[in-house]
Design a protein around this motif. Sequence first.
Motif, PDB file in Angstrom:
ATOM      1  N   ASN A  30     -12.462  12.177 -43.507  1.00  0.00           N
ATOM      2  CA  ASN A  30     -11.774  13.288 -42.861  1.00  0.00           C
ATOM      3  C   ASN A  30     -11.723  14.543 -43.718  1.00  0.00           C
ATOM      4  OD1 ASN A  30     -10.434  12.266 -40.209  1.00  0.00           O
ATOM      5  ND2 ASN A  30     -10.066  10.632 -41.669  1.00  0.00           N
ATOM      6  N   LEU A  31     -12.407  14.545 -44.848  1.00  0.00           N
ATOM      7  CA  LEU A  31     -12.363  15.705 -45.740  1.00  0.00           C
ATOM      8  C   LEU A  31     -12.975  16.942 -45.114  1.00  0.00           C
ATOM      9  CD1 LEU A  31     -13.073  14.494 -49.380  1.00  0.00           C
ATOM     10  CD2 LEU A  31     -11.032  15.602 -48.484  1.00  0.00           C
ATOM     11  N   ARG A  32     -13.928  16.745 -44.206  1.00  0.00           N
ATOM     12  CA  ARG A  32     -14.571  17.909 -43.592  1.00  0.00           C
ATOM     13  C   ARG A  32     -13.559  18.775 -42.868  1.00  0.00           C
ATOM     14  NH1 ARG A  32     -19.121  20.162 -42.008  1.00  0.00           N
ATOM     15  NH2 ARG A  32     -19.090  21.327 -40.064  1.00  0.00           N
ATOM     16  N   GLU A  33     -12.591  18.142 -42.199  1.00  0.00           N
ATOM     17  CA  GLU A  33     -11.619  18.904 -41.427  1.00  0.00           C
ATOM     18  C   GLU A  33     -10.423  19.325 -42.267  1.00  0.00           C
ATOM     19  OE1 GLU A  33      -8.978  18.432 -37.342  1.00  0.00           O
ATOM     20  OE2 GLU A  33     -10.697  17.153 -37.724  1.00  0.00           O
ATOM     21  N   SER A  34      -9.971  18.454 -43.189  1.00  0.00           N
ATOM     22  CA  SER A  34      -8.744  18.733 -43.933  1.00  0.00           C
ATOM     23  C   SER A  34      -8.992  19.253 -45.329  1.00  0.00           C
ATOM     24  CB  SER A  34      -7.899  17.451 -44.021  1.00  0.00           C
ATOM     25  OG  SER A  34      -7.588  16.964 -42.743  1.00  0.00           O
ATOM     26  N   PHE A 200       8.359  30.334 -37.339  1.00  0.00           N
ATOM     27  CA  PHE A 200       7.781  30.201 -35.999  1.00  0.00           C
ATOM     28  C   PHE A 200       6.312  29.800 -36.090  1.00  0.00           C
ATOM     29  CE2 PHE A 200       5.637  32.039 -32.291  1.00  0.00           C
ATOM     30  CZ  PHE A 200       6.369  31.468 -31.263  1.00  0.00           C
ATOM     31  N   ALA A 201       5.588  30.392 -37.039  1.00  0.00           N
ATOM     32  CA  ALA A 201       4.173  30.061 -37.218  1.00  0.00           C
ATOM     33  C   ALA A 201       4.002  28.609 -37.646  1.00  0.00           C
ATOM     34  CB  ALA A 201       3.548  30.999 -38.249  1.00  0.00           C
ATOM     35  N   VAL A 202       4.866  28.131 -38.527  1.00  0.00           N
ATOM     36  CA  VAL A 202       4.775  26.735 -38.980  1.00  0.00           C
ATOM     37  C   VAL A 202       5.041  25.783 -37.822  1.00  0.00           C
ATOM     38  CG1 VAL A 202       5.841  24.991 -40.462  1.00  0.00           C
ATOM     39  CG2 VAL A 202       5.366  27.260 -41.370  1.00  0.00           C
ATOM     40  N   VAL A 203       6.085  26.063 -37.040  1.00  0.00           N
ATOM     41  CA  VAL A 203       6.400  25.206 -35.891  1.00  0.00           C
ATOM     42  C   VAL A 203       5.235  25.193 -34.902  1.00  0.00           C
ATOM     43  CG1 VAL A 203       7.916  24.951 -33.891  1.00  0.00           C
ATOM     44  CG2 VAL A 203       8.884  25.497 -36.120  1.00  0.00           C
ATOM     45  N   GLY A 204       4.660  26.362 -34.660  1.00  0.00           N
ATOM     46  CA  GLY A 204       3.516  26.429 -33.754  1.00  0.00           C
ATOM     47  C   GLY A 204       2.327  25.650 -34.270  1.00  0.00           C
ATOM     48  N   PHE A 205       2.069  25.743 -35.579  1.00  0.00           N
ATOM     49  CA  PHE A 205       0.951  25.007 -36.166  1.00  0.00           C
ATOM     50  C   PHE A 205       1.171  23.503 -36.055  1.00  0.00           C
ATOM     51  CE2 PHE A 205      -0.896  22.866 -39.889  1.00  0.00           C
ATOM     52  CZ  PHE A 205      -2.233  23.190 -39.714  1.00  0.00           C
ATOM     53  N   VAL A 206       2.383  23.045 -36.382  1.00  0.00           N
ATOM     54  CA  VAL A 206       2.678  21.606 -36.307  1.00  0.00           C
ATOM     55  C   VAL A 206       2.554  21.105 -34.874  1.00  0.00           C
ATOM     56  CG1 VAL A 206       4.481  19.869 -36.599  1.00  0.00           C
ATOM     57  CG2 VAL A 206       4.136  21.612 -38.359  1.00  0.00           C
ATOM     58  N   ALA A 207       3.102  21.864 -33.919  1.00  0.00           N
ATOM     59  CA  ALA A 207       3.026  21.446 -32.519  1.00  0.00           C
ATOM     60  C   ALA A 207       1.581  21.374 -32.038  1.00  0.00           C
ATOM     61  CB  ALA A 207       3.828  22.416 -31.648  1.00  0.00           C
ATOM     62  N   ALA A 225      -6.443  10.067 -41.062  1.00  0.00           N
ATOM     63  CA  ALA A 225      -5.470   9.060 -41.464  1.00  0.00           C
ATOM     64  C   ALA A 225      -4.083   9.706 -41.492  1.00  0.00           C
ATOM     65  CB  ALA A 225      -5.833   8.506 -42.837  1.00  0.00           C
ATOM     66  N   MET A 226      -3.068   8.954 -41.059  1.00  0.00           N
ATOM     67  CA  MET A 226      -1.725   9.525 -40.946  1.00  0.00           C
ATOM     68  C   MET A 226      -1.212  10.127 -42.255  1.00  0.00           C
ATOM     69  SD  MET A 226       0.800  10.423 -39.142  1.00  0.00           S
ATOM     70  CE  MET A 226       0.561   9.637 -37.556  1.00  0.00           C
ATOM     71  N   PRO A 227      -1.385   9.478 -43.412  1.00  0.00           N
ATOM     72  CA  PRO A 227      -0.917  10.119 -44.656  1.00  0.00           C
ATOM     73  C   PRO A 227      -1.593  11.471 -44.902  1.00  0.00           C
ATOM     74  CG  PRO A 227      -1.374   7.797 -45.031  1.00  0.00           C
ATOM     75  CD  PRO A 227      -1.903   8.117 -43.673  1.00  0.00           C
ATOM     76  N   LEU A 228      -2.891  11.559 -44.615  1.00  0.00           N
ATOM     77  CA  LEU A 228      -3.603  12.815 -44.807  1.00  0.00           C
ATOM     78  C   LEU A 228      -3.148  13.855 -43.798  1.00  0.00           C
ATOM     79  CD1 LEU A 228      -5.814  14.237 -46.430  1.00  0.00           C
ATOM     80  CD2 LEU A 228      -7.456  13.473 -44.719  1.00  0.00           C
ATOM     81  N   PHE A 229      -2.866  13.417 -42.569  1.00  0.00           N
ATOM     82  CA  PHE A 229      -2.393  14.328 -41.533  1.00  0.00           C
ATOM     83  C   PHE A 229      -1.046  14.926 -41.918  1.00  0.00           C
ATOM     84  CE2 PHE A 229       0.018  14.941 -37.522  1.00  0.00           C
ATOM     85  CZ  PHE A 229      -0.773  15.915 -36.954  1.00  0.00           C
ATOM     86  N   ILE A 230      -0.134  14.074 -42.370  1.00  0.00           N
ATOM     87  CA  ILE A 230       1.192  14.552 -42.782  1.00  0.00           C
ATOM     88  C   ILE A 230       1.075  15.470 -43.988  1.00  0.00           C
ATOM     89  CG2 ILE A 230       3.426  13.833 -43.709  1.00  0.00           C
ATOM     90  CD1 ILE A 230       3.170  11.297 -42.021  1.00  0.00           C
ATOM     91  N   LYS A 232      -1.410  17.380 -44.788  1.00  0.00           N
ATOM     92  CA  LYS A 232      -1.934  18.675 -44.347  1.00  0.00           C
ATOM     93  C   LYS A 232      -0.826  19.528 -43.748  1.00  0.00           C
ATOM     94  CE  LYS A 232      -4.265  19.030 -40.504  1.00  0.00           C
ATOM     95  NZ  LYS A 232      -5.345  18.942 -39.485  1.00  0.00           N
ATOM     96  N   LEU A 233       0.005  18.924 -42.892  1.00  0.00           N
ATOM     97  CA  LEU A 233       1.088  19.676 -42.271  1.00  0.00           C
ATOM     98  C   LEU A 233       2.074  20.194 -43.316  1.00  0.00           C
ATOM     99  CD1 LEU A 233       1.929  17.509 -39.109  1.00  0.00           C
ATOM    100  CD2 LEU A 233       0.413  19.481 -39.284  1.00  0.00           C
ATOM    101  N   VAL A 234       2.406  19.339 -44.273  1.00  0.00           N
ATOM    102  CA  VAL A 234       3.366  19.731 -45.306  1.00  0.00           C
ATOM    103  C   VAL A 234       2.804  20.855 -46.174  1.00  0.00           C
ATOM    104  CG1 VAL A 234       4.563  18.971 -47.393  1.00  0.00           C
ATOM    105  CG2 VAL A 234       4.536  17.509 -45.363  1.00  0.00           C
ATOM    106  N   LEU A 235       1.543  20.712 -46.586  1.00  0.00           N
ATOM    107  CA  LEU A 235       0.932  21.722 -47.450  1.00  0.00           C
ATOM    108  C   LEU A 235       0.839  23.073 -46.736  1.00  0.00           C
ATOM    109  CD1 LEU A 235      -1.962  19.764 -49.231  1.00  0.00           C
ATOM    110  CD2 LEU A 235       0.196  20.545 -50.208  1.00  0.00           C
ATOM    111  N   VAL A 236       0.374  23.052 -45.481  1.00  0.00           N
ATOM    112  CA  VAL A 236       0.260  24.308 -44.734  1.00  0.00           C
ATOM    113  C   VAL A 236       1.636  24.929 -44.526  1.00  0.00           C
ATOM    114  CG1 VAL A 236      -0.377  25.331 -42.527  1.00  0.00           C
ATOM    115  CG2 VAL A 236      -1.888  23.675 -43.604  1.00  0.00           C
ATOM    116  N   GLY A 237       2.617  24.100 -44.188  1.00  0.00           N
ATOM    117  CA  GLY A 237       3.972  24.612 -43.989  1.00  0.00           C
ATOM    118  C   GLY A 237       4.544  25.237 -45.248  1.00  0.00           C
TER     119      GLY A 237
END
Length: 408
Positions: A30-34, A200-207, A225-230, A232-237
């Motif tokens: 999944n590195l290509r996307e994340s 607002f941008a973070v909430v929109g991105f997570v949603a 993978a769920m750990p990588l997904f979480i 990504k969300l945390v880092l972007v936020g």
Amino acid sequence: MSGTTSTAPTSAPPTPRTGSANPLVAIRNNLRESGIYIAFVVVVLLFAVLTDGVSLSPGNITNIVSQYSYILVLAIGMLIVIVAGHIDLSVGSVVALTGAVSAQLVIGNGQPWWVGVLAALGVGLVIGVWQGFWVAFIGIPAFIVTLAGMLLFRGLTQYVLNNVSLSPFPEQYTTIATGYLNGLFGGYGYDAFTLFIGAFAVVGFVATQLRTRLAKIRYQQVVEAMPLFILKLVLVGLVVMAFAWQLAHSRGLPIVLIILGVLILVYSVVMRSTVFGRQVYAIGGNLSAALLSGVNVRWVNFWIFVNMGFLAAVAGVIFSSRSNTAQPGAGNSFELDAIAAAFIGGAAVTGGVGKVQGAIIGGLLVGVISNGMQLLGVNQSLQSVIKGLVLLLAVAFDVYNKRRGGVR
């Protein structure tokens, strides 16, 4: 007749497919996307350490937004062009020409600032129609059409400006790229409105990410993978809120950032949730299949270049507004920066793959690297070498992923 009743089997809810049960392999797959999000955070932190925090100062972050906003606008349009399997080499010259037309009207002829903006956008649309016609209906490769356009529009820029620079623009015009919104929610020692927009941008991105993930699971597609997904969300936020915090303690929310945010939101929806967006991916992914599926390839290609002309005009207005001048040599190498942003952000060389968010992160990554090297006093020639290597490695990573997946 039997007395027993048959019970219809109940379908189990779809389970996520991450491509491998091994977490390390799943992360690699999944590195290509994340990977671009992780790389961006690493680069930001690296330059923060090397510059003793100067790169994350409110003033410097505001400068990055203003300095690279027009490249990010171009990157959105270039991403769509590349996804469809084309390339556009003329956007730098279009930026110059649209800025020149606006300057002639506003500075040279005393027209209101908004007349210059509308004229620039109109010229960009006409250019898009011109190039889209040759690509879509005559069948000339986009590389050749836009290479000719690069020369043609550069010459027209010099003609419109009579080979001299025009300045200055009125204050209302320069406010487009240099103005700020501050104090809308009252004075707290910082701009609360900027923090609200960041949240607002973070909430929109997570949603959006959750919705996309659930849709992929529903259709049995491979997801992160769920750990990588979480992660990504945390880092972007964290990055977005840290960014908003610094802006809030500087001059507030840049107007150009609002323009950019609207464009990102609109084009993300267009590419993800509209027929046109799906057709662009279909054309770039498999042209023959797209034709057999009834996609009107000619008209889709036509509108792709009309859109690119429009966004190049938006970038031209922003650039001329920020520089407060129109110059015959404006926009040189902008097309290369936009192409680099799209590829570094995950667009595939062969088309069919890429996201608007990825192109924006790719553009910001290039911007942060350039800004960080400037703060460190790195020689300009070495900066070009490093940016070239970053682009080469991003494309090499794309090729590696395709070969690993069996695509030659």
